[in-house]
Design a protein around this motif. Sequence first.
Motif, PDB file in Angstrom:
ATOM      1  N   PHE A   1       0.855  -1.235   0.040  1.00  0.00           N
ATOM      2  CA  PHE A   1       0.124   0.176   0.057  1.00  0.00           C
ATOM      3  C   PHE A   1       0.931   1.181   0.056  1.00  0.00           C
ATOM      4  O   PHE A   1       0.391   2.114  -0.260  1.00  0.00           O
ATOM      5  N   PHE A   2       2.011   1.356   0.456  1.00  0.00           N
ATOM      6  CA  PHE A   2       2.904   2.488   0.594  1.00  0.00           C
ATOM      7  C   PHE A   2       4.178   2.254  -0.234  1.00  0.00           C
ATOM      8  O   PHE A   2       4.466   1.185  -0.613  1.00  0.00           O
TER       9      PHE A   2
ATOM     10  N   ARG B   1       4.548   7.242   2.044  1.00  0.00           N
ATOM     11  CA  ARG B   1       3.542   7.968   1.160  1.00  0.00           C
ATOM     12  C   ARG B   1       2.859   6.788   0.672  1.00  0.00           C
ATOM     13  O   ARG B   1       3.319   5.781   0.106  1.00  0.00           O
ATOM     14  N   LEU B   2       1.366   7.090   0.411  1.00  0.00           N
ATOM     15  CA  LEU B   2       0.333   6.042   0.116  1.00  0.00           C
ATOM     16  C   LEU B   2       0.905   5.918  -1.560  1.00  0.00           C
ATOM     17  O   LEU B   2       1.340   6.810  -2.484  1.00  0.00           O
ATOM     18  N   ARG B   3       0.908   4.518  -2.026  1.00  0.00           N
ATOM     19  CA  ARG B   3       1.077   4.082  -3.267  1.00  0.00           C
ATOM     20  C   ARG B   3      -0.019   4.514  -4.246  1.00  0.00           C
ATOM     21  O   ARG B   3       0.146   5.003  -5.212  1.00  0.00           O
TER      22      ARG B   3
ATOM     23  N   ARG C   1      -1.063  11.606   0.534  1.00  0.00           N
ATOM     24  CA  ARG C   1      -0.792  11.396   2.132  1.00  0.00           C
ATOM     25  C   ARG C   1       0.332  10.842   2.771  1.00  0.00           C
ATOM     26  O   ARG C   1       0.641   9.806   2.383  1.00  0.00           O
ATOM     27  N   HIS C   2       1.088  11.700   3.555  1.00  0.00           N
ATOM     28  CA  HIS C   2       2.383  10.819   4.170  1.00  0.00           C
ATOM     29  C   HIS C   2       2.048  10.437   5.516  1.00  0.00           C
ATOM     30  O   HIS C   2       1.265  11.060   6.320  1.00  0.00           O
TER      31      HIS C   2
ATOM     32  N   LYS D   1       6.147  17.964   4.043  1.00  0.00           N
ATOM     33  CA  LYS D   1       6.397  17.113   2.913  1.00  0.00           C
ATOM     34  C   LYS D   1       5.727  17.582   1.543  1.00  0.00           C
ATOM     35  O   LYS D   1       6.537  17.636   0.440  1.00  0.00           O
ATOM     36  N   GLN D   2       4.361  17.829   1.784  1.00  0.00           N
ATOM     37  CA  GLN D   2       3.870  18.305   0.502  1.00  0.00           C
ATOM     38  C   GLN D   2       4.444  19.546   0.081  1.00  0.00           C
ATOM     39  O   GLN D   2       4.276  20.002  -1.200  1.00  0.00           O
ATOM     40  N   GLN D   3       5.152  20.293   1.018  1.00  0.00           N
ATOM     41  CA  GLN D   3       5.680  21.435   0.512  1.00  0.00           C
ATOM     42  C   GLN D   3       7.357  21.241   0.189  1.00  0.00           C
ATOM     43  O   GLN D   3       7.933  22.223  -0.432  1.00  0.00           O
TER      44      GLN D   3
END
Length: 435
Positions: A135-136, A146-148, A158-159, A406-408
């Motif tokens: 899944f990751f 992080r989701l695969r 999402r992390h 992480k998104q940034q």
Amino acid sequence: MNQQVNTDAIKRVENELKKCVKCGACRAHCPAFTAFQREPAVARGKVALAQHLLTGDIQLDDQTYLAMSKCLLCGSCVEKCPNEVPTDEIVMVAREALARQRGLTTFHSAVGRVIRNRSLMKFGVAAARILGPLFFRKVPETSGLRLRFPLPFVGGKRHIPPIARKPFLERHPELIPGEPGKPRIVYFVGCMTNFCYPQVGEAALALFRHLGCTVIIPRNQQCCGLPGMSGGDLDTVRGLAEKNLAELERFDADYIMTACATCGGALHKFYPSLVGKRHPELAARLKAIAAKTVDASQLLQQLGLNPEETGAGGDVRITYHDPCHLRTRAITRQPRELLSATPGVDLAEMEGADKCCGLGGTFNVYHYESSLAINRMKSAAIINTGARAVVTGCPGCMMQLSDGLKQQGSGVRVLHTLEILARRLTVPADKRKQR
């Protein structure tokens, strides 16, 4: 088809509803209003909806349900309200009323089943760790996973923090004796620390053992229940509160210590205010537990921790984020004073340190993009300080802050206050390999 709402739950806060004069002071402090820019998202809008539900002027429909879901329960509106309207409590009883009439959502029904069954939770966590590669996808070690691909209720970008190989509750005996005459402390660990951030538990244990305290880690402690509370599942919360009461009352202790702002908020505030009012037969016991509940930073300062003896290891510039469930209990000064006194630590205040990070329990599941929009402001404030790490006192906030950073594309680390304070006392490297 529209349905009339059973208002028994809302009647418990009928007098509190009357305190709201619809002045709108809450708008300037509400992160949900910042994200949605709609009146039903702000505190006075929810109070008005609750009043109309109580009088039967409106019926239950999807929009009413959606409006009540747009609250992070951060308490900012309560702090700034001139009439001290407890909007967080009002929202939770309104959600309870709606859930009783409409039924729990699929997600909250699943959450309830998991958090009230410790064996099921442990099995699910173990399965998630084993099936993680499916899944990751792995990102750098400091970044979590992080989701695969997307899962139900979980966005694909999402992390999520990695799951510990061995939960914290399985690493230590229930009773760890200290020095004669020193305080006896019951440690309420919390699910996030137990399964995802055991290093926080290790730091807490190291610090209080350094002070000579006897530390008791109740083997059968349960989830605090706040995830169920945020979805209106007060039956599950009541069951968990009773189990935790029975477990915590087994021990003769001076303090019940939490290193999770959310768990501390449940034991100290929401158990007495929500469960106690709904079940008066439990009220006195819940208040007794609440009176003993303290945050780790609060207790460390009270017991005279000298950070010069515990924290070192090179200069580091950090900034501090106030978890909502510490801020609303006026626990803001203690962690800052401890961190500022720690050798090698340069504490730089961020703009809006007391603003919610956007987690809000299950808010960030149902409103993930809005949650990230709130979090982007927090991430920008963290990055602008030039800090190498952001420190906080809540594992839930740690997960949310890490995800947002992480998104940034930021490499700023996310740490718990206790990790900084215990830098000299943390467990040896061979023990850390258990993660």
